[in-house]
Design a protein around this motif. Structure first.
Motif, short mmCIF file in Angstrom:
data_model
loop_
_atom_site.label_atom_id
_atom_site.label_comp_id
_atom_site.label_asym_id
_atom_site.label_seq_id
_atom_site.Cartn_x
_atom_site.Cartn_y
_atom_site.Cartn_z
N SER A 290 4.12 -4.69 -8.44
CA SER A 290 4.41 -5.84 -7.60
C SER A 290 3.17 -6.71 -7.54
O SER A 290 2.06 -6.26 -7.82
N TRP A 291 3.35 -7.98 -7.15
CA TRP A 291 2.24 -8.92 -7.10
C TRP A 291 2.60 -10.04 -6.14
O TRP A 291 3.75 -10.33 -5.88
N GLY A 292 1.56 -10.66 -5.63
CA GLY A 292 1.74 -11.79 -4.73
C GLY A 292 0.38 -12.37 -4.38
O GLY A 292 -0.66 -11.83 -4.75
N LEU A 293 0.41 -13.49 -3.67
CA LEU A 293 -0.84 -14.12 -3.26
C LEU A 293 -1.59 -13.23 -2.27
O LEU A 293 -0.97 -12.60 -1.40
N GLU A 294 -2.90 -13.18 -2.38
CA GLU A 294 -3.72 -12.42 -1.45
C GLU A 294 -3.61 -13.03 -0.05
O GLU A 294 -3.58 -12.33 0.95
N ASP A 295 -3.52 -14.37 0.00
CA ASP A 295 -3.41 -15.10 1.26
C ASP A 295 -2.29 -16.12 1.10
O ASP A 295 -2.36 -16.99 0.24
N GLY B 95 -2.29 -7.36 -7.06
CA GLY B 95 -1.30 -6.64 -7.85
C GLY B 95 -1.28 -5.19 -7.41
O GLY B 95 -2.29 -4.66 -6.95
N MET B 96 -0.13 -4.54 -7.52
CA MET B 96 0.01 -3.16 -7.13
C MET B 96 0.80 -2.42 -8.21
O MET B 96 1.77 -2.94 -8.75
N ILE B 97 0.32 -1.23 -8.53
CA ILE B 97 0.98 -0.38 -9.53
C ILE B 97 1.22 0.98 -8.89
O ILE B 97 0.31 1.56 -8.28
N ILE B 98 2.43 1.49 -9.00
CA ILE B 98 2.73 2.86 -8.56
C ILE B 98 2.54 3.76 -9.77
O ILE B 98 3.11 3.52 -10.83
N GLY B 99 1.72 4.78 -9.60
CA GLY B 99 1.41 5.70 -10.70
C GLY B 99 2.66 6.33 -11.29
O GLY B 99 3.57 6.73 -10.56
N PRO B 100 2.71 6.41 -12.63
CA PRO B 100 3.88 6.98 -13.30
C PRO B 100 4.04 8.48 -13.00
O PRO B 100 3.06 9.18 -12.82
N SER C 180 -4.21 -0.69 -6.39
CA SER C 180 -4.25 -2.08 -5.96
C SER C 180 -5.34 -2.80 -6.73
O SER C 180 -6.45 -2.30 -6.87
N LEU C 181 -5.00 -3.97 -7.26
CA LEU C 181 -5.93 -4.76 -8.06
C LEU C 181 -6.00 -6.18 -7.53
O LEU C 181 -4.98 -6.75 -7.14
N LYS C 182 -7.18 -6.75 -7.55
CA LYS C 182 -7.34 -8.16 -7.22
C LYS C 182 -7.32 -8.95 -8.52
O LYS C 182 -7.99 -8.60 -9.48
N VAL C 183 -6.51 -10.00 -8.54
CA VAL C 183 -6.34 -10.84 -9.73
C VAL C 183 -6.71 -12.26 -9.35
O VAL C 183 -6.25 -12.76 -8.32
N GLU C 184 -7.54 -12.90 -10.17
CA GLU C 184 -7.91 -14.29 -9.91
C GLU C 184 -7.50 -15.15 -11.09
O GLU C 184 -7.90 -14.91 -12.22
#
Length: 140
Positions: A45-50, A61-66, A77-81
């Protein structure tokens, strides 16, 4: 909570733009809408930080481990710019250059990056990587 993942692969194109250059903000608004709708199987999943970020620059961004991997039952959880030249230029992820972005194409997306990272979690060389103890954060 974030954890270490060895990432070396290529981005998979999710769409073809038929040579039409879509303006940055239109493209990012489409990606935001897709993230808010929760399309897909829910493993990324992903969305704006603010939500007030009118520049559409900072994302989470968020990833659920396989399942059946060392990453199972963990949330990454990852920060994407996305800079001003996105999508022509790859986004930065967690302020570091991730090899997966070396093959970035302007038809790639935040979703494609997250899905490709999740796929890498199941690769043979990554399934044996040690992970931090539960509730610990990995930092570079």
């Amino acid at each position: 909570m974030s954890h270490h993942i060895d990432v070396t692969s290529t981005i998979v194109d999710t769409e073809e733009c038929d040579g039409v250059k879509v303006p940055r903000n239109f493209r990012l608004l489409d990606e935001l809408e897709e993230g808010q709708k929760g399309v897909g199987d829910g493993t990324v999943s992903w969305g704006l930080e603010d939500d007030e970020d009118m520049t559409l620059t900072r994302w989470t961004g968020m990833i659920i481990g396989p399942p059946r991997t060392h990453y199972e039952n963990r949330i990454y959880s990852l920060k994407v710019e996305c800079g001003q030249r996105y999508p022509e230029v790859a986004p930065t992820v967690d302020s570091r250059s991730i090899p997966i972005l070396a093959n970035w194409k302007n038809t790639s997306s935040i979703k494609a990056v997250l899905q490709d990272l999740r796929r890498l979690m199941t690769s043979k060389e990554n399934t044996k990587l040690p992970q931090p103890p539960e509730n610990q954060t990995y930092g570079n």
